[in-house]
Write a protein that holds these residues in place. Structure first.
Motif, PDB file in Angstrom:
ATOM      1  N   UNK A 114       0.795  -1.225   0.000  1.00  0.00           N
ATOM      2  CA  UNK A 114       0.000   0.000   0.000  1.00  0.00           C
ATOM      3  C   UNK A 114       0.832   1.281   0.000  1.00  0.00           C
ATOM      4  N   UNK A 115       2.117   1.169   0.267  1.00  0.00           N
ATOM      5  CA  UNK A 115       2.954   2.361   0.255  1.00  0.00           C
ATOM      6  C   UNK A 115       3.045   3.032   1.601  1.00  0.00           C
ATOM      7  N   UNK A 116       1.919   3.268   2.247  1.00  0.00           N
ATOM      8  CA  UNK A 116       1.934   3.890   3.562  1.00  0.00           C
ATOM      9  C   UNK A 116       0.732   3.403   4.353  1.00  0.00           C
ATOM     10  N   UNK A 117       0.824   3.531   5.660  1.00  0.00           N
ATOM     11  CA  UNK A 117      -0.254   3.124   6.541  1.00  0.00           C
ATOM     12  C   UNK A 117      -0.044   1.723   7.080  1.00  0.00           C
ATOM     13  N   UNK A 118      -0.442   1.494   8.322  1.00  0.00           N
ATOM     14  CA  UNK A 118      -0.345   0.147   8.893  1.00  0.00           C
ATOM     15  C   UNK A 118      -1.094  -0.870   8.043  1.00  0.00           C
ATOM     16  N   UNK A 119      -0.613  -2.104   8.066  1.00  0.00           N
ATOM     17  CA  UNK A 119      -1.186  -3.139   7.216  1.00  0.00           C
ATOM     18  C   UNK A 119      -1.253  -4.459   7.971  1.00  0.00           C
ATOM     19  N   UNK A 120      -2.153  -5.318   7.501  1.00  0.00           N
ATOM     20  CA  UNK A 120      -2.316  -6.660   8.049  1.00  0.00           C
ATOM     21  C   UNK A 120      -2.027  -7.660   6.938  1.00  0.00           C
ATOM     22  N   UNK A 121      -1.261  -8.677   7.273  1.00  0.00           N
ATOM     23  CA  UNK A 121      -0.929  -9.759   6.356  1.00  0.00           C
ATOM     24  C   UNK A 121      -1.633 -11.028   6.838  1.00  0.00           C
ATOM     25  N   UNK A 122      -2.377 -11.659   5.925  1.00  0.00           N
ATOM     26  CA  UNK A 122      -3.052 -12.926   6.246  1.00  0.00           C
ATOM     27  C   UNK A 122      -2.476 -13.998   5.356  1.00  0.00           C
ATOM     28  N   UNK A 123      -1.825 -15.000   5.973  1.00  0.00           N
ATOM     29  CA  UNK A 123      -1.237 -16.134   5.280  1.00  0.00           C
ATOM     30  C   UNK A 123      -2.041 -17.381   5.614  1.00  0.00           C
ATOM     31  N   UNK A 124      -2.402 -18.143   4.575  1.00  0.00           N
ATOM     32  CA  UNK A 124      -3.179 -19.354   4.773  1.00  0.00           C
ATOM     33  C   UNK A 124      -2.551 -20.487   3.979  1.00  0.00           C
ATOM     34  N   UNK A 125      -2.240 -21.577   4.663  1.00  0.00           N
ATOM     35  CA  UNK A 125      -1.580 -22.733   4.022  1.00  0.00           C
ATOM     36  C   UNK A 125      -2.492 -23.319   2.964  1.00  0.00           C
ATOM     37  N   UNK A 126      -1.933 -23.596   1.802  1.00  0.00           N
ATOM     38  CA  UNK A 126      -2.701 -24.176   0.696  1.00  0.00           C
ATOM     39  C   UNK A 126      -1.987 -25.429   0.211  1.00  0.00           C
ATOM     40  N   UNK A 127      -2.720 -26.268  -0.518  1.00  0.00           N
ATOM     41  CA  UNK A 127      -2.106 -27.445  -1.096  1.00  0.00           C
ATOM     42  C   UNK A 127      -2.049 -28.590  -0.108  1.00  0.00           C
TER      43      UNK A 127
END
Length: 504
Positions: free
Chosen positions: A491-504
């Motif tokens: 996003x360039x700026x601003x706090x962010x949330x990362x969501x990782x989900x196992x696949x396969x």
């Protein structure tokens, strides 16, 4: 009995697999974690709040349907339903009146109380109070909202302006026909109570339980900020018009007694068990130990208060120039000893932003907002008169929307299997379901890269902008060998949330 949309899931119980959360005792969601979040304000049960020290003859009414829409529009699912014990009182140094009606007892006379209306008969209940209580809990349930039913209030009994902090109470001499006379909060909330007061309180508690025991969306709360055996600071005493800081008794044993009354009555009647909560006491003798009585209690959930070392010796996070409490700026990790409803009322009154909501969620708490922006109404109303100190409605919108955003992610995660963790992500904020799901907050918002420790595997990648509320999907990330992977928000700026989900 009227049914509600939550009835099929049954009452809540502390989740055994993850005691940071509740779970329904039956129904299709049994075994799944329930995450609670929402805005609350003083008049969401009673009528009679408005600007200025004096109220109109007819108490002001909250549009409860509009309040429910306000909450559901923002994704909230919890109401802290306020109990205000005075029929005549003030707050914020007289900027607001809280002449709260109805009260639990019938106003029969003979004679008039301090507000000029008939005195109370403390041996007769006013059924309109209990009808309203039941109706509001049912309507909240139909909207998918859980309700924390507050049984008593402590704050207004000792920290709202004199003399109506006591003289505005139905139990004060001259306000009732029964000869009951209390002169301070100690007469109402410090053991041993006068037997008459104790019996009146116990009868009221049992009546509340009888009124809503069958509704699945109920939680109990003992009282709001009752005294903990400490003295108010000189600053507080001055604001309350007192010549010197008073010292009040300790309500701890009384609160434990209330918890016992509730639990014993539920058991004796064969009622469903509903979780009961205990919230911060104020003032206390040692601020750094403010949460110990809560943790020792039989309560299933708690709302802690500020216990930072820097606020010992009478300092307060509300004072000008003081830093925020850790509970607002960098919350401790919930260890599962109690479910934590993290309420800004008890460590950052008047404050609330999007980062607070996300930080609290990712540390295993349930963030709820003391929403002073609702004092003036449920939508923007323009500038408020300077002498009211009323915050603008818009001030709290980022926090309100963020609470709903955290709830949406809570319902996407297999939350019951997550653990808050400081070390998995270099940012210090992560909810981790090891090898399966990772929800990470990058709080700085300056585009810096951060790392997440991951086992080998392929992961779907989703980003969420905390302020912009934008969602962005990235290409899956494959981790060939367990170790540290680097990420940077798009996003360039601003706090962010990362969501990782196992696949396969």
């Amino acid at each position: 009995m009227t049914t509600t949309s939550l009835r099929a899931d049954g009452p809540l119980a502390v989740a055994t697999r993850n005691p940071r959360y509740f779970t329904p005792t039956s129904g299709p969601r049994a075994g799944r974690a329930v995450y609670l979040t929402g805005s609350h304000i003083w008049n969401n049960l009673h009528d009679g709040m408005g600007p200025g020290p004096e109220g109109p003859a007819e108490p002001e009414q909250l549009d409860y349907d509009a309040y429910l829409r306000f909450l559901t529009d923002r994704g909230h699912n919890f109401i802290r339903l306020w109990r205000w014990e005075q029929f005549r009182s003030q707050a914020a140094g007289g900027n607001y009146h809280l002449n709260m009606e109805p009260q639990p007892w019938a106003r029969t006379g003979p004679g008039t109380a301090k507000d000029g209306k008939p005195r109370f008969d403390l041996e007769r209940f006013d059924e309109s109070f209990f009808d309203r209580l039941r109706d509001r809990v049912i309507r909240a349930g139909e909207a998918g909202i859980y309700v924390g039913v507050m049984l008593f209030d402590g704050w207004a009994l000792h920290l709202s302006p004199a003399p109506d902090h006591v003289e505005g109470h139905p139990f004060h001499a001259g306000n009732n026909v029964n000869g009951t006379s209390v002169t301070s909060i100690d007469d109402l909330q410090v053991q041993p109570l006068d037997p008459t007061v104790r019996d009146l309180q116990a009868a009221y508690v049992r009546k509340v339980v009888d009124t809503v025991h069958d509704l699945p969306n109920v939680l109990w709360e003992v009282a709001n900020e009752s005294a903990g055996g400490g003295a108010a600071s000189e600053e507080f005493a001055k604001a309350l018009g007192m010549d010197e800081p008073p010292v009040w008794g300790d309500s701890t044993e009384w609160q434990y007694w209330v918890i016992d009354v509730v639990k014993q009555h539920e058991a004796a009647c064969g009622y469903p068990v509903h979780p009961i909560g205990m919230t911060m006491q104020f003032p206390v003798a040692e601020q750094t130990r403010v949460n110990e009585p809560l943790l020792r209690s039989a309560a299933e959930w708690i709302s802690p208060g500020y216990d930072d070392e820097i606020f010992s010796n009478g300092r307060h996070p509300m004072s000008p120039g003081e830093p925020p409490s850790q509970w607002f700026a960098d919350p401790p990790v919930a260890d599962g000893a109690k479910v934590i409803l993290s309420d800004t009322d008890h460590y950052a009154p008047g404050q609330g932003d999007a980062l607070w909501a996300w930080k609290s969620f990712l540390r295993g708490h349930h963030p709820i907002l003391m929403d002073f922006g609702l004092i003036g109404g449920l939508e923007p109303a323009g500038a408020s008169p300077a002498d009211t100190g009323e915050p603008p409605f818009e001030l709290y919108e980022p926090a309100r929307w963020a609470m709903g955003d955290t709830r949406r992610y809570a319902e996407r995660l297999n939350l019951i299997d997550t653990q808050p963790d400081r070390t998995t992500a270099s940012t210090g904020y992560a909810l981790v379901n090891p090898g399966s799901e990772y929800l990470v907050l990058e709080p700085h918002g300056d585009g810096r890269a951060f790392t997440v420790d991951l086992p080998a595997g392929s992961y779907a990648v989703e980003w969420f902008g905390v302020a912009s509320r934008d969602t962005s999907t990235a290409d899956p990330r494959t981790i060939d060998a367990a170790g540290t992977a680097e990420f940077a928000a798009p996003f360039g700026s601003g706090p962010a949330v990362l969501y990782l989900r196992r696949i396969g």
